[in-house]
Design a protein around this motif. Structure first.
Motif, PDB file in Angstrom:
ATOM      1  N   UNK A 175      -2.862   1.249 -10.096  1.00 63.17           N
ATOM      2  CA  UNK A 175      -3.480   2.483 -10.572  1.00 63.17           C
ATOM      3  C   UNK A 175      -3.671   2.441 -12.083  1.00 63.17           C
ATOM      4  N   UNK A 176      -2.703   1.894 -12.805  1.00 60.64           N
ATOM      5  CA  UNK A 176      -2.848   1.775 -14.256  1.00 60.64           C
ATOM      6  C   UNK A 176      -4.048   0.900 -14.625  1.00 60.64           C
ATOM      7  N   UNK A 177      -4.286  -0.153 -13.864  1.00 58.22           N
ATOM      8  CA  UNK A 177      -5.458  -0.992 -14.146  1.00 58.22           C
ATOM      9  C   UNK A 177      -6.748  -0.203 -13.927  1.00 58.22           C
ATOM     10  N   UNK A 178      -6.775   0.608 -12.887  1.00 57.71           N
ATOM     11  CA  UNK A 178      -7.962   1.437 -12.634  1.00 57.71           C
ATOM     12  C   UNK A 178      -8.169   2.450 -13.760  1.00 57.71           C
ATOM     13  N   UNK A 179      -7.081   3.016 -14.280  1.00 56.73           N
ATOM     14  CA  UNK A 179      -7.186   3.960 -15.394  1.00 56.73           C
ATOM     15  C   UNK A 179      -7.785   3.300 -16.630  1.00 56.73           C
ATOM     16  N   UNK A 180      -7.382   2.070 -16.898  1.00 57.48           N
ATOM     17  CA  UNK A 180      -7.925   1.365 -18.061  1.00 57.48           C
ATOM     18  C   UNK A 180      -9.404   1.082 -17.894  1.00 57.48           C
ATOM     19  N   UNK A 190     -19.497   5.154 -13.158  1.00 59.12           N
ATOM     20  CA  UNK A 190     -18.911   4.102 -12.345  1.00 59.12           C
ATOM     21  C   UNK A 190     -19.121   4.374 -10.861  1.00 59.12           C
ATOM     22  N   UNK A 191     -19.291   3.325 -10.096  1.00 58.40           N
ATOM     23  CA  UNK A 191     -19.234   3.446  -8.645  1.00 58.40           C
ATOM     24  C   UNK A 191     -17.855   2.988  -8.182  1.00 58.40           C
ATOM     25  N   UNK A 192     -17.478   3.430  -7.008  1.00 55.85           N
ATOM     26  CA  UNK A 192     -16.185   3.051  -6.460  1.00 55.85           C
ATOM     27  C   UNK A 192     -16.080   1.540  -6.306  1.00 55.85           C
ATOM     28  N   UNK A 193     -17.171   0.918  -5.840  1.00 57.51           N
ATOM     29  CA  UNK A 193     -17.165  -0.530  -5.647  1.00 57.51           C
ATOM     30  C   UNK A 193     -16.965  -1.271  -6.965  1.00 57.51           C
ATOM     31  N   UNK A 194     -17.564  -0.766  -8.050  1.00 58.92           N
ATOM     32  CA  UNK A 194     -17.419  -1.415  -9.352  1.00 58.92           C
ATOM     33  C   UNK A 194     -15.974  -1.355  -9.847  1.00 58.92           C
ATOM     34  N   UNK A 195     -15.334  -0.199  -9.702  1.00 57.30           N
ATOM     35  CA  UNK A 195     -13.949  -0.064 -10.150  1.00 57.30           C
ATOM     36  C   UNK A 195     -13.040  -0.952  -9.309  1.00 57.30           C
ATOM     37  N   UNK A 204     -11.494   1.114  -0.265  1.00 58.03           N
ATOM     38  CA  UNK A 204     -10.670   1.975   0.579  1.00 58.03           C
ATOM     39  C   UNK A 204      -9.219   1.965   0.105  1.00 58.03           C
ATOM     40  N   UNK A 205      -8.690   0.782  -0.152  1.00 49.11           N
ATOM     41  CA  UNK A 205      -7.300   0.668  -0.587  1.00 49.11           C
ATOM     42  C   UNK A 205      -7.102   1.356  -1.942  1.00 49.11           C
ATOM     43  N   UNK A 206      -8.069   1.191  -2.842  1.00 48.09           N
ATOM     44  CA  UNK A 206      -7.962   1.802  -4.163  1.00 48.09           C
ATOM     45  C   UNK A 206      -7.888   3.320  -4.054  1.00 48.09           C
ATOM     46  N   UNK A 207      -8.756   3.927  -3.261  1.00 54.42           N
ATOM     47  CA  UNK A 207      -8.748   5.384  -3.138  1.00 54.42           C
ATOM     48  C   UNK A 207      -7.439   5.881  -2.530  1.00 54.42           C
ATOM     49  N   UNK A 216      -4.095  13.120  -7.090  1.00 51.17           N
ATOM     50  CA  UNK A 216      -5.476  13.608  -7.128  1.00 51.17           C
ATOM     51  C   UNK A 216      -6.414  12.455  -6.808  1.00 51.17           C
ATOM     52  N   UNK A 217      -7.605  12.725  -6.274  1.00 49.63           N
ATOM     53  CA  UNK A 217      -8.550  11.646  -6.005  1.00 49.63           C
ATOM     54  C   UNK A 217      -9.032  10.978  -7.291  1.00 49.63           C
ATOM     55  N   UNK A 218      -9.478   9.751  -7.164  1.00 51.71           N
ATOM     56  CA  UNK A 218      -9.949   8.977  -8.303  1.00 51.71           C
ATOM     57  C   UNK A 218     -11.090   9.677  -9.035  1.00 51.71           C
ATOM     58  N   UNK A 219     -12.047  10.222  -8.284  1.00 50.93           N
ATOM     59  CA  UNK A 219     -13.205  10.852  -8.929  1.00 50.93           C
ATOM     60  C   UNK A 219     -12.777  12.064  -9.753  1.00 50.93           C
ATOM     61  N   UNK A 220     -11.782  12.829  -9.254  1.00 53.47           N
ATOM     62  CA  UNK A 220     -11.332  14.001  -9.995  1.00 53.47           C
ATOM     63  C   UNK A 220     -10.557  13.591 -11.250  1.00 53.47           C
ATOM     64  N   UNK A 221      -9.835  12.502 -11.157  1.00 56.92           N
ATOM     65  CA  UNK A 221      -9.119  11.995 -12.323  1.00 56.92           C
ATOM     66  C   UNK A 221     -10.104  11.621 -13.426  1.00 56.92           C
ATOM     67  N   UNK A 222     -11.199  10.958 -13.052  1.00 54.45           N
ATOM     68  CA  UNK A 222     -12.217  10.602 -14.034  1.00 54.45           C
ATOM     69  C   UNK A 222     -12.848  11.852 -14.644  1.00 54.45           C
ATOM     70  N   UNK A 223     -13.125  12.848 -13.802  1.00 56.66           N
ATOM     71  CA  UNK A 223     -13.708  14.092 -14.300  1.00 56.66           C
ATOM     72  C   UNK A 223     -12.798  14.739 -15.332  1.00 56.66           C
TER      73      UNK A 223
END
Length: 278
Positions: A175-180, A190-195, A204-207, A216-223
């Protein structure tokens, strides 16, 4: 070595607040530093890594409050360009002990936080921005600033208004790598596939993992990262449509609706409140 600019915003018997800006020149781990007393650090711009002994690392960004304990060595690094800026808050020892839930501390005479970080809610982010803007402009009385600071601490430590990271060490690192990745370009759509490709797992595993660890979902975290950046920049923009587009929103109306949903006021209303004269 990274360069720091520190501005004292408030210093009373109860509360001390500092605006700390780091240029991020230190991309790898800095030399060991040590905080003098426990304090809460609220990043409001950029991102850094907070390193403790035993391989305990955490991404520090505007959706988190970071805990620094007195006499506990730490290091920082900046894996993403741009440095960071934070509001650093400390309370008198007695007040901090009174406000901190016992299950969040270690068994020491002085308060020492057990966790390295906690997720904060949008209202805590708004309080950080309101305090910083108002104190910088001199448009807030000391008593009000102290009261808002205590409210901010309550929200940052409250079970209903903050979130302790959950999940295994490996999942937290993922998750920390996704945050960076998200922090590297807040304006990119970003698209989910790119992240997922950047961090080396399936979408699927990332979400699934992100939801488990952060609550919280990934998209909401980005928002929320984008909106936190908007809180930082509102005072610098005369045309809010430009701010919305710079942060990756599709339109001013999209930005305004999301901002109001999270902070209970429109961007224009918040902008007027921080620009108000005392």
């Amino acid at each position: 070595m990274s360069g720091y600019a520190v501005q004292q915003l408030l210093d009373t018997e109860a509360v001390s607040l500092y605006d700390v800006v780091c240029d991020g020149a230190c991309r790898h781990k800095s030399g060991e530093e040590c905080a003098h007393g426990a304090h809460l650090v609220f990043p409001y711009r950029g991102v850094f890594m907070h390193h403790l002994g035993g391989g305990r690392d955490a991404v520090a960004e505007p959706n988190q409050v970071m805990f620094f304990n007195g006499d506990e060595g730490f290091r920082v690094s900046h894996p993403v360009d741009g440095g960071d800026a934070c509001l650093s808050l400390s309370l008198s020892p007695d007040m901090l002990a009174e406000l901190t839930p016992k299950d969040q501390t270690r068994g020491r005479p002085e308060v020492a936080f057990e966790a390295q970080r906690r997720g904060i809610d949008p209202r805590a982010q708004a309080l950080v921005a309101l305090l910083r803007h108002s104190l910088t402009r001199g448009t807030i009385e000391t008593l009000e600033a102290e009261t808002l600071s205590l409210t901010l601490v309550r929200r940052a430590l409250g079970e209903q208004t903050s979130h302790a990271s959950a999940g295994s060490w490996g999942r937290t690192k993922l998750v920390d790598r996704a945050k960076l990745v998200l922090a590297s370009d807040l304006g990119r759509r970003w698209t989910l596939a790119e992240i997922a490709d950047e961090v080396g797992v399936s979408p699927v595993y990332l979400t699934q993992v992100f939801q488990q660890v952060e609550g919280v979902p990934l998209y909401r975290y980005q928002l929320r990262l984008r909106l936190a950046r908007a809180l930082d920049l509102l005072d610098q923009y005369d045309h809010l449509t430009n701010l919305a587009l710079d942060l990756g929103f599709s339109s001013h109306s999209h930005f305004s609706a999301a901002f109001k949903q999270h902070y209970d006021r429109t961007p224009a209303q918040f902008q007027r409140s921080v620009r108000a004269q005392a």
